[in-house]
Scaffold this motif. Structure first.
Motif, PDB file in Angstrom:
ATOM      1  N   ARG A  38       0.824  -1.194   0.000  1.00  0.00           N
ATOM      2  CA  ARG A  38       0.000   0.000   0.000  1.00  0.00           C
ATOM      3  C   ARG A  38       0.861   1.248   0.000  1.00  0.00           C
ATOM      4  NH1 ARG A  38      -2.597  -0.466   6.123  1.00  0.00           N
ATOM      5  NH2 ARG A  38      -0.709   0.135   7.292  1.00  0.00           N
ATOM      6  N   ARG A  45       5.696   3.377  -0.742  1.00  0.00           N
ATOM      7  CA  ARG A  45       4.981   2.117  -0.768  1.00  0.00           C
ATOM      8  C   ARG A  45       5.567   1.169   0.280  1.00  0.00           C
ATOM      9  NH1 ARG A  45       3.880  -0.680  -6.509  1.00  0.00           N
ATOM     10  NH2 ARG A  45       3.033   1.440  -6.751  1.00  0.00           N
ATOM     11  N   VAL A  92      -3.702   3.550  -1.339  1.00  0.00           N
ATOM     12  CA  VAL A  92      -3.934   2.742  -2.527  1.00  0.00           C
ATOM     13  C   VAL A  92      -3.260   1.400  -2.291  1.00  0.00           C
ATOM     14  CG1 VAL A  92      -3.568   2.493  -4.999  1.00  0.00           C
ATOM     15  CG2 VAL A  92      -4.048   4.745  -4.037  1.00  0.00           C
ATOM     16  N   TYR A  93      -4.016   0.338  -2.434  1.00  0.00           N
ATOM     17  CA  TYR A  93      -3.503  -1.003  -2.210  1.00  0.00           C
ATOM     18  C   TYR A  93      -3.180  -1.664  -3.545  1.00  0.00           C
ATOM     19  CZ  TYR A  93      -4.592  -0.844   2.744  1.00  0.00           C
ATOM     20  OH  TYR A  93      -4.609  -0.524   4.085  1.00  0.00           O
ATOM     21  N   TYR A  94      -1.955  -2.178  -3.660  1.00  0.00           N
ATOM     22  CA  TYR A  94      -1.474  -2.803  -4.876  1.00  0.00           C
ATOM     23  C   TYR A  94      -1.224  -4.288  -4.663  1.00  0.00           C
ATOM     24  CZ  TYR A  94      -0.458   1.994  -6.385  1.00  0.00           C
ATOM     25  OH  TYR A  94      -0.544   3.326  -6.719  1.00  0.00           O
ATOM     26  N   GLY A 115      -3.864  -1.026  -8.739  1.00  0.00           N
ATOM     27  CA  GLY A 115      -4.160  -0.506  -7.421  1.00  0.00           C
ATOM     28  C   GLY A 115      -5.645  -0.263  -7.209  1.00  0.00           C
TER      29      GLY A 115
END
Length: 122
Positions: A38, A45, A92-94, A115
């Motif tokens: 994230r 990140r 933002v979650y990747y 994301g």
């Protein structure tokens, strides 16, 4: 090439829950590791949780006891169940998938999804 697609992000109140999904597809023979990372606004990140094909997991200290990562190896899919969400989880979650390709045979890959936004706010 490999396609990695996340889904499940959204707006949730503090203390609430959310479940993220990520599916990898394409030029894949096997996936060794899948994980969630994230990035909050203005921050670098960071790793949140990772899981191997054998089921071994690793979590960031900030999410231990609240988040659970799991996977369906047959579907090349990974999930992140998030509970007791806090405002500091906003990011933002990747999704990341690392493994071995079909063609060229034996080629190792490391792909990221686009994301999905998670916002925790009252």
């Amino acid at each position: 090439q490999v396609q990695v697609v996340e889904s499940g992000g959204g707006l949730v109140q503090p203390g609430g829950s959310l479940r993220l999904s990520c599916a990898a597809s394409g030029n894949i023979r096997s996936i060794n590791t899948m994980g969630w990372y994230r990035q909050a606004q203005g921050k670098q990140r960071e790793a949140v949780a990772v899981i191997t094909s054998g089921g071994s997991t690793n979590y960031a200290d900030s999410v231990k006891g609240r988040f659970t990562i799991s996977r369906d190896n047959a579907k090349n899919t990974v999930y992140l169940q998030m509970s007791s969400l806090k405002p500091e989880d906003t990011a933002v979650y990747y999704c990341n998938a690392a493994g071995v390709a079909v063609n060229p045979v034996g080629l190792r890959f490391d792909y990221w999804g686009q994301g999905t936004q998670v916002t925790v706010s009252s």
